[in-house]
Write an enzyme that holds these catalytic residues in place. Structure first.
Site, mmCIF file in Angstrom:
data_model
loop_
_atom_site.group_PDB
_atom_site.id
_atom_site.type_symbol
_atom_site.label_atom_id
_atom_site.label_comp_id
_atom_site.label_asym_id
_atom_site.label_seq_id
_atom_site.Cartn_x
_atom_site.Cartn_y
_atom_site.Cartn_z
ATOM 1 N N GLY A 207 0.824 -1.212 0.000
ATOM 2 C CA GLY A 207 0.000 0.000 0.000
ATOM 3 C C GLY A 207 0.848 1.248 0.000
ATOM 4 N N ASN A 208 0.241 2.381 0.266
ATOM 5 C CA ASN A 208 0.993 3.637 0.366
ATOM 6 C C ASN A 208 0.306 4.567 1.357
ATOM 7 O OD1 ASN A 208 -0.863 5.568 -1.134
ATOM 8 N ND2 ASN A 208 -0.577 3.970 -2.679
ATOM 9 N N HIS A 209 0.935 5.714 1.613
ATOM 10 C CA HIS A 209 0.495 6.597 2.698
ATOM 11 C C HIS A 209 -0.592 7.602 2.326
ATOM 12 C CE1 HIS A 209 3.345 5.122 5.575
ATOM 13 N NE2 HIS A 209 4.348 5.311 4.738
#
Ligand code: CTP
Ligand code: CA
Length: 226
Positions: free
Chosen positions: A33-35
């Site tokens: 995933g990512n932020h």
């Protein structure tokens, strides 16, 4: 009636917006995933709705939600986001792709939790479909497609390249140069690129003010053409 046109410049039009990250599963308990918080895209969806557009938000995993009146479709993966957007895009006039879509996903998803065994674990990743590219390539002359770009080097050249390659009408480029802007921040500093207008550098502003600026510019371009 003039007043209504001013307050609801997008009345009678439909919009689709993507926001948030995507999660690409590795096994039943893990993902890539990512932020991204989704705040910028959610704020744009709210602004489009406030401007009178019937707005659908295709939202990746985040705890943030849009205002009442914005129809939200929750998704997890890039493929699900693509499918949701491809489904509604033909009946919209405005598409704003603000999601931080994972470029790659694991080639296979393990059915069981991967056990800790080898010292070096290797993964094979495959490319996800590009949602903005799909919209740009399939748009008709009454559809407006807006993308975002996050660059760390040769910002303007990369943003212009993205505008052309994806056949977009507008690319909103986030400047990484500025502290207090971008991921997780309430503020953004952007430059907007269009095929037939010089780059527009906006000052550091709240994501809410920026959303209003972007929506006004979209409304302006639509009315110029009409
Ligand atoms: N985008 C998308 N679908 C993808 C990847 C990106 O819709 N699979 C959209 C993003 O929402 C954004 C724009 O494309 O509006 C640009 O995303 P960005 O990550 O900056 O560009 P990429 O084309 O993925 O290229 P790169 O990551 O190599 O810079
Ligand atoms: Ca990318």
């Amino acid at each position: 009636e003039m007043q209504l046109a001013k307050e609801k410049p997008l009345a009678g039009l439909s919009a689709v917006v993507t926001a948030g990250p995507t999660y690409e599963p590795i096994d039943p308990v893990r993902f890539i995933g990512n932020h991204s918080s989704g705040l910028m895209g959610i704020t744009i969806a709210n602004a489009l709705h406030a401007a009178g557009a019937q707005t659908t938000l295709v939202l990746g995993p985040t705890h943030l939600t849009a205002n009442v009146g914005v129809e939200t479709i929750k998704v997890t993966t890039a493929q699900q986001m693509f499918d949701a957007v491809a489904g509604v895009f033909p009946s919209t006039q405005i598409a704003v792709m603000a999601a931080a879509v994972a470029d790659y996903r694991p080639a296979t998803v393990a059915h069981q939790k991967i056990k800790k065994q080898v010292d070096e674990l290797e993964f094979s990743l495959v490319k996800n479909p590009d949602i903005l590219l799909h919209c740009g390539m399939n748009k008709s002359s009454n559809q407006w497609v807006v993308g975002f770009a996050l660059e760390t080097n040769d910002e303007a050249a990369h943003a212009m390249d993205k505008l052309r390659r994806k056949n977009a009408d507008m690319i909103v480029m986030n400047s990484m140069q500025d502290k207090g802007a971008g991921f997780g921040s309430a503020n953004n500093k952007v430059t907007i690129f269009e095929p037939e207008a010089g780059p527009l550098s906006l000052p550091l502003m709240t994501k809410q003010d920026l959303a209003k600026e972007i929506v006004s510019l979209i409304a302006k371009r639509i009315h110029e053409k009409a």
